[in-house]
Scaffold this active site. Structure first.
Site, mmCIF file in Angstrom:
data_model
loop_
_atom_site.group_PDB
_atom_site.id
_atom_site.type_symbol
_atom_site.label_atom_id
_atom_site.label_comp_id
_atom_site.label_asym_id
_atom_site.label_seq_id
_atom_site.Cartn_x
_atom_site.Cartn_y
_atom_site.Cartn_z
ATOM 1 N N ASN A 15 6.954 -18.573 0.051
ATOM 2 C CA ASN A 15 8.133 -17.767 -0.267
ATOM 3 C C ASN A 15 8.842 -17.434 1.043
ATOM 4 O OD1 ASN A 15 9.943 -15.758 -1.032
ATOM 5 N ND2 ASN A 15 8.352 -14.181 -1.246
ATOM 6 N N TYR A 33 31.273 -10.815 51.764
ATOM 7 C CA TYR A 33 31.442 -9.913 50.630
ATOM 8 C C TYR A 33 32.930 -9.638 50.447
ATOM 9 C CZ TYR A 33 31.795 -5.852 47.698
ATOM 10 O OH TYR A 33 32.165 -5.009 46.684
ATOM 11 N N THR A 60 8.577 -4.092 -0.250
ATOM 12 C CA THR A 60 9.874 -4.773 -0.374
ATOM 13 C C THR A 60 10.552 -4.486 -1.719
ATOM 14 O OG1 THR A 60 8.608 -6.741 -1.045
ATOM 15 C CG2 THR A 60 9.374 -6.663 1.234
ATOM 16 N N ASP A 105 14.250 -9.864 9.000
ATOM 17 C CA ASP A 105 13.445 -10.507 10.039
ATOM 18 C C ASP A 105 13.336 -12.018 9.842
ATOM 19 O OD1 ASP A 105 11.832 -10.486 7.800
ATOM 20 O OD2 ASP A 105 10.038 -9.779 8.832
ATOM 21 N N ARG A 139 3.324 -5.155 14.148
ATOM 22 C CA ARG A 139 2.723 -6.176 15.014
ATOM 23 C C ARG A 139 3.612 -6.565 16.198
ATOM 24 N NH1 ARG A 139 0.942 -11.128 12.339
ATOM 25 N NH2 ARG A 139 2.143 -10.635 10.475
ATOM 26 N N ALA A 178 15.488 -4.180 5.748
ATOM 27 C CA ALA A 178 15.291 -4.043 7.192
ATOM 28 C C ALA A 178 14.678 -2.702 7.567
ATOM 29 C CB ALA A 178 16.632 -4.214 7.909
ATOM 30 N N ALA A 179 13.901 -2.129 6.627
ATOM 31 C CA ALA A 179 13.388 -0.781 6.879
ATOM 32 C C ALA A 179 12.008 -0.778 7.514
ATOM 33 C CB ALA A 179 13.351 0.014 5.571
ATOM 34 N N LYS A 239 33.724 -9.575 43.966
ATOM 35 C CA LYS A 239 33.823 -8.608 42.872
ATOM 36 C C LYS A 239 35.261 -8.122 42.755
ATOM 37 C CE LYS A 239 34.078 -4.386 43.143
ATOM 38 N NZ LYS A 239 34.053 -2.960 43.487
ATOM 39 N N ARG A 249 37.950 -5.908 68.933
ATOM 40 C CA ARG A 249 36.550 -5.886 69.356
ATOM 41 C C ARG A 249 36.516 -5.598 70.849
ATOM 42 N NH1 ARG A 249 36.294 -12.408 69.001
ATOM 43 N NH2 ARG A 249 37.140 -12.793 71.076
HETATM 44 C C1 UD1 Z 1 7.419 -10.908 2.601
HETATM 45 C C2 UD1 Z 1 7.058 -11.398 1.206
HETATM 46 C C3 UD1 Z 1 6.314 -12.718 1.330
HETATM 47 C C4 UD1 Z 1 7.195 -13.708 2.052
HETATM 48 C C5 UD1 Z 1 7.652 -13.154 3.384
HETATM 49 C C6 UD1 Z 1 8.713 -14.054 3.971
HETATM 50 C C7 UD1 Z 1 6.690 -9.389 -0.162
HETATM 51 C C8 UD1 Z 1 5.682 -8.498 -0.759
HETATM 52 N N1 UD1 Z 1 6.212 -10.412 0.564
HETATM 53 O O1 UD1 Z 1 6.205 -10.705 3.298
HETATM 54 O O2 UD1 Z 1 5.986 -13.214 0.040
HETATM 55 O O3 UD1 Z 1 6.485 -14.908 2.253
HETATM 56 O O4 UD1 Z 1 8.254 -11.869 3.224
HETATM 57 O O5 UD1 Z 1 9.065 -13.663 5.272
HETATM 58 O O6 UD1 Z 1 7.868 -9.215 -0.355
HETATM 59 N N2 UD1 Z 1 10.833 -4.038 4.325
HETATM 60 C C9 UD1 Z 1 11.515 -2.918 3.970
HETATM 61 N N3 UD1 Z 1 10.854 -1.888 3.389
HETATM 62 C C10 UD1 Z 1 9.530 -1.943 3.129
HETATM 63 C C11 UD1 Z 1 8.824 -3.111 3.479
HETATM 64 C C12 UD1 Z 1 9.505 -4.152 4.076
HETATM 65 O O7 UD1 Z 1 12.718 -2.820 4.191
HETATM 66 O O8 UD1 Z 1 9.004 -0.965 2.570
HETATM 67 C C13 UD1 Z 1 11.572 -5.129 4.965
HETATM 68 C C14 UD1 Z 1 11.034 -5.439 6.353
HETATM 69 O O9 UD1 Z 1 11.730 -4.673 7.335
HETATM 70 C C15 UD1 Z 1 11.315 -6.930 6.501
HETATM 71 C C16 UD1 Z 1 11.303 -7.432 5.078
HETATM 72 O O10 UD1 Z 1 11.423 -6.310 4.225
HETATM 73 O O11 UD1 Z 1 12.577 -7.159 7.072
HETATM 74 C C17 UD1 Z 1 10.006 -8.171 4.752
HETATM 75 O O12 UD1 Z 1 8.933 -7.262 4.920
HETATM 76 P P1 UD1 Z 1 7.572 -7.685 5.612
HETATM 77 O O13 UD1 Z 1 6.683 -6.506 5.635
HETATM 78 O O14 UD1 Z 1 7.841 -8.368 6.879
HETATM 79 O O15 UD1 Z 1 7.023 -8.702 4.511
HETATM 80 P P2 UD1 Z 1 6.083 -9.933 4.721
HETATM 81 O O16 UD1 Z 1 4.683 -9.458 4.842
HETATM 82 O O17 UD1 Z 1 6.620 -10.785 5.796
HETATM 83 CA CA CA Z 2 8.086 -10.565 7.458
#
Ligand code: UD1
Ligand code: CA
Length: 484
Positions: A173, A370, A85, A108, A21, A15-16, A355, A444
């Site tokens: 994936n 009120y 990731t 996400d 976007r 979640a980093a 309230k 009144r």
């Molecule tokens: C990733 C997968 C993709 C898959 C998709 C599913 C990789 C390279 N790709 O792509 O194959 O189809 O998820 O949703 O893994 N995050 C970190 N640190 C980082 C980068 C990302 O914690 O350095 C976290 C993000 O916050 C996010 C999650 O990893 O919650 C996925 O990262 P994101 O950049 O959204 O990957 P996708 O491009 O969606």
């Molecule tokens: Ca993603």
């Protein structure tokens, strides 16, 4: 297998990322769907799938994420620089001692169910690793899962690194894996950034593990929706709607009528009893509870409120932190604010605000009132336009209205004040002193009727002449404004 049969399940939630976007000041995983942050949905699913510990990898907006998501079972892992990731998962290594079955999730991807996580974990326990895949009509920017001729896993290719033939593959994936520790950390240590994004891909580590002869079991998602990730606002709205719909479907199964589900919002923390009817445009939010046999009409907006059985909420009523006992009727256009309690059979009508007040059994507050910081005992009738003047500029003061009391229209109750049991107030009264039980309070200016004077004031060329004439002249609306 030489491994112990069951390794402890530990969730690692990635979640980093910045979520560029989303074009937002808020970290992506804190954006809300169906009333809760995306990350909270993922954490809940991990808990329900039997993960004793949950490691959350945070980086972008780490402080804010930590403050929002809580739990004794959560440990925070910092990924100071987001290098992909694979790099994110590698940061968790120091927190994992001994062998473990790591459920690796994306912060996400909030529609993931505990059942899917359990299947992933079980497959990994029986083999080496497992990952969730789905067949999508529009696989978009998701990683493609390429299989061998025998159907087994071969590799994951990111959309941005894929050939046209690979891009045509619809199996994606989902970003949900069960992977063994410490083995996966050895694979992560060997990653390189030779790809379109210059990142360390977790997907490459999974591919490499398969090349090393470790089986990766593919778990097909029964509902491909589970794979939906949130990378932009359009995807956020889709995920929000799907989370709501899951709950609406469950409600309909349990006997709730939804006249137009597509125009109804019931957040997943809300419970609704059977034979309750929800009209279009109803929103039930937070920890709201609605009993059985209620009717909620168009535009009813309820947050953290409790509604008993057989209650009718007429259109466009707002209830926030209110409690409504059975048989009550509320609205249309009523507003019940926190601390409001309506006892059995009470009625609150249009343009009434309540309230921090209790309205006793069968009390009626029909129109334009009120009622704040008040106790209204049973059977009282509060006339149109009654106002509790509860605030003296410094503190809030309480008003008490006794059993069966009758407040005439436009009574102003200057608190603290009590109107006794069975007492009455005359319309237009300003009540500054307690009214004893059974008394009629008139507060009144007394009306005077000046015989024959009305016609004399009408149709005169100039009103200036009247001024000297008689100070007691009945004012027209215009002259009364001049004089005030
Ligand atoms: C990733 C997968 C993709 C898959 C998709 C599913 C990789 C390279 N790709 O792509 O194959 O189809 O998820 O949703 O893994 N995050 C970190 N640190 C980082 C980068 C990302 O914690 O350095 C976290 C993000 O916050 C996010 C999650 O990893 O919650 C996925 O990262 P994101 O950049 O959204 O990957 P996708 O491009 O969606
Ligand atoms: Ca993603």
């Amino acid at each position: 297998m030489t491994e112990p049969l069951q390794r402890p399940r530990i969730a690692v939630v990635l979640a980093a990322g910045k979520g560029t976007r989303m074009r937002s000041a808020l970290p992506k995983v804190l954006h809300e769907a169906a009333g809760r942050p995306l990350l909270a949905w993922v954490v809940d699913a991990a808990r329900a799938a039997g993960c004793a510990r949950i490691l959350i990898v945070v980086g972008h907006g780490a402080e804010q994420v930590r403050e929002t998501i809580q739990g004794d079972d959560i440990a925070w892992v910092l990924q100071a620089e987001q290098r992909g990731t694979g790099h994110a998962l590698a940061q968790a290594e120091a927190h994992v001692t001994g062998a473990a079955n790591l459920l690796v999730l994306s912060g996400d991807v909030p529609l993931v169910t505990p059942a899917t996580l359990d299947r992933l974990a079980t497959e990994a326990e029986a083999g080496w690793g497992a990952m969730a895949v789905a067949e999508l009509d529009d696989p978009g920017s998701l990683g493609r899962v390429i299989t061998r001729d025998d159907g087994g896993f071969d590799r994951i290719v990111e959309a941005r690194d894929a050939t046209p033939a690979e891009l045509a593959v619809r199996r994606i994936n989902a970003g949900l894996y069960a992977l063994p520790a410490p083995e996966i950390f050895a694979e992560l240590a060997r990653l390189t950034t030779h790809n379109a994004q210059g990142e360390l891909y977790l997907t490459d580590a999974v591919t490499n593990a398969a090349r090393d002869g470790h089986p990766i079991h593919l778990v097909g998602l029964a509902a491909p929706d589970e794979a939906l990730g949130v990378n932009n606002r359009a995807e956020l709205s889709r995920v929000h709607r799907l989370l709501i719909e899951r709950h609406l479907d469950a409600l309909m199964d349990s006997g709730v009528t939804l006249l137009e589900p597509a125009r109804t919002i019931v957040e997943p923390g809300v419970r609704v009893g059977p034979d309750t009817i929800l009209h279009p445009g109803v929103s039930l939010l937070g920890r709201t509870r609605v009993g059985a046999g209620c009717v909620l009409h168009q535009g009813a907006w309820l947050r953290d409120s409790r509604i008993a059985d057989g209650v009718t909420i007429e259109p466009y009523s707002v209830l926030d932190g209110a409690e409504v006992d059975d048989g009550c009727k509320v609205g249309p256009f009523a507003r019940l604010r926190p601390g409001t309690r309506l006892k059995h059979g009470a009625k609150v009508g249009n343009f009434v605000e309540v309230k921090q007040s209790v309205l006793g059994e069968k009390t009626k507050v029909g129109h334009l009132a009120y009622i704040g910081d008040a106790t209204v005992e049973s059977g009282a009738n509060v006339g149109a336009g009654v106002i509790t003047c509860n605030y003296d500029g410094v503190r809030k003061n309480r008003t008490e209205i006794g059993r069966g009391a009758f407040l005439g229209s436009d009574t102003l109750l200057v608190a603290p004040v009590r109107v006794g049991d069975g007492a009455m107030t005359a319309a237009g009264s300003v009540i500054t002193k307690n009214v004893p039980d059974g008394a009629l309070a008139v507060g009144r200016a007394r009306q005077e009727n000046l015989a024959g004077r009305a016609g004399g004031l009408r149709g005169r060329p100039s009103q200036a002449d009247d001024k000297t004439d008689d100070a007691g002249a009945a004012p027209t609306p215009e002259t009364s404004r001049e004089e005030s």
